[in-house]
Design an enzyme around this catalytic site. Structure first.
Site, PDB file in Angstrom:
ATOM      1  CD  GLU A  93      -2.579  -1.194   2.816  1.00 33.53           C
ATOM      2  OE1 GLU A  93      -3.360  -2.075   2.768  1.00 33.53           O
ATOM      3  OE2 GLU A  93      -2.484  -0.368   3.323  1.00 33.53           O
ATOM      4  CB  CYS A 106       1.978   7.039   4.015  1.00 29.98           C
ATOM      5  SG  CYS A 106       2.310   5.576   5.294  1.00 29.98           S
ATOM      6  CB  CYS A 117       4.065  -4.900  15.939  1.00 26.02           C
ATOM      7  SG  CYS A 117       5.672  -4.308  15.735  1.00 26.02           S
ATOM      8  CB  CYS A 120       1.152  -4.428  12.954  1.00 26.21           C
ATOM      9  SG  CYS A 120       1.537  -3.981  11.338  1.00 26.21           S
TER      10      CYS A 120
END
Ligand code: SF4
Length: 341
Positions: A93, A106, A117, A120
């Protein structure tokens, strides 16, 4: 498969030109076409002779990866899905976030992530490879807003310092006069703190740093972020304190707020102790609920109370506005859905 020219430096392009029997300046011209004039094909490079273009296109292509899906949020945020190495089933993405007259991209640096994590979606997908420079730089060249971008954050899928060589080269392309010629002030790299690479990043670039912290207590942080074992927060902070963040360069700490897990008065106090004396900001991030995860997002009132508590303790803390809620806001969620399909 043809060799991709985007992502190469002028020196590399000169070597390619010379190896194909072309003059060295043809290599530099190719770089100008890709990074300054944003050419997407060799055919467009009209100051190269037709014969040179034909010869090059036998083995080479500009090779900008184009998005395989684009979603636009009601708030203007746009999420793009890019294929990795031409494979659309392994997509990453990139998110364009508009804010007034600014447009920040981003970007992702890896397909999936090794760091695991727990909160996530990208971490949950496992690791499917580091992105090439061509695939990272494609995100900048192929989004519809390519010519209007005002900055970037390496905060998408993957841990950028786990793909440091390719990220470093991308930073060079973004900041060099022969590349995008951006000021390093327009770039923020976000990391969970891969220590040896973090030192290289701090030494070799002037870009801003964001560290994913999320909890000041190591015993709690390690529950969600196994990396705490290998690279403890204390050591990351010891390193950061050796650099100057009082001038143009900034350091910030990302803190996703989970109801009852990391938003108590004790957490605020411990965080203020941990960051004492460091010129920095704490970005409080709303958690986007993900499937099969025990913690919930903090409410607006709880977020505000935590921020106010930090501010009262002398920590500059702000709540980051949540963007793109209606387009699979959690990082890696859209890519995960795409993979399932
Ligand atoms: Fe990787 Fe960042 Fe997700 Fe952790 S939060 S698993 S480092 S992408």
């Amino acid at each position: 498969m043809k060799i991709r020219l985007c992502g190469k430096t002028p020196d590399e392009l000169v070597s390619i030109a010379v190896s194909e029997g072309l003059p060295a300046f043809a290599g530099r011209q190719i770089g100008e076409w890709i990074y300054h004039k944003r050419a997407s094909s060799l055919d467009a490079m009209t100051n190269l002779s037709k014969a040179a273009r034909e010869k090059l296109s036998e083995k080479y292509e500009v090779g900008i990866a184009m998005p395989v899906d684009v979603r636009t949020s009601s708030d203007g945020t746009r999420k793009y899905l890019f294929p990795v190495d031409g494979d659309p089933s392994n997509a990453v993405e990139a998110v364009m976030i508009p804010d007034g007259d600014r447009k920040t991209l981003c970007v992702s640096s890896q397909a999936g992530c090794k760091m695991g994590c727990k909160f996530c979606m990208t971490g949950r997908q496992g690791f499917h490879g580091s992105l090439s420079v061509a695939d990272i730089i494609s995100q900048f060249l192929a989004v519809d807003e390519a010519e209007e971008l005002t900055g970037t954050v390496f905060m998408g899928m993957g841990e950028p310092l786990d793909n440091w060589e390719n990220v470093k080269k991308t930073l060079e392309i973004l900041t060099a006069p022969w590349g995008f010629a951006w000021s390093p002030k327009r770039i923020t790299l976000s990391t969970i703190g891969v220590l040896p690479r973090l030192k290289e990043f701090l030494d070799q670039s002037k870009c801003h740093l964001a560290v994913s912290l999320h909890n000041p207590y190591p015993v709690e942080r390690v529950e969600m972020m196994p990396v705490e074992k290998a690279f403890p927060t204390r050591e990351i902070l010891d390193l950061i304190r050796k650099y100057d963040f009082t001038g143009q360069r900034r350091v910030s700490f990302e803190y996703t707020v989970f109801k009852g897990w990391n938003d108590t008065p004790a957490h605020a106090k411990e965080l203020s102790k941990l960051l004492r004396g460091l010129e920095c900001r704490v970005n409080l991030i709303r958690f986007h609920k993900i499937p099969d995860f025990p913690y919930s997002p903090a409410s607006e009132a709880e977020m505000t109370a935590f921020r106010d508590r930090l501010n009262a303790l002398g920590v500059m803390a702000t709540i980051r506005a949540s963007r793109g809620e209606d387009i699979y806001a959690a990082c890696g969620l859209l890519a995960g859905k795409h993979k399932e399909k």
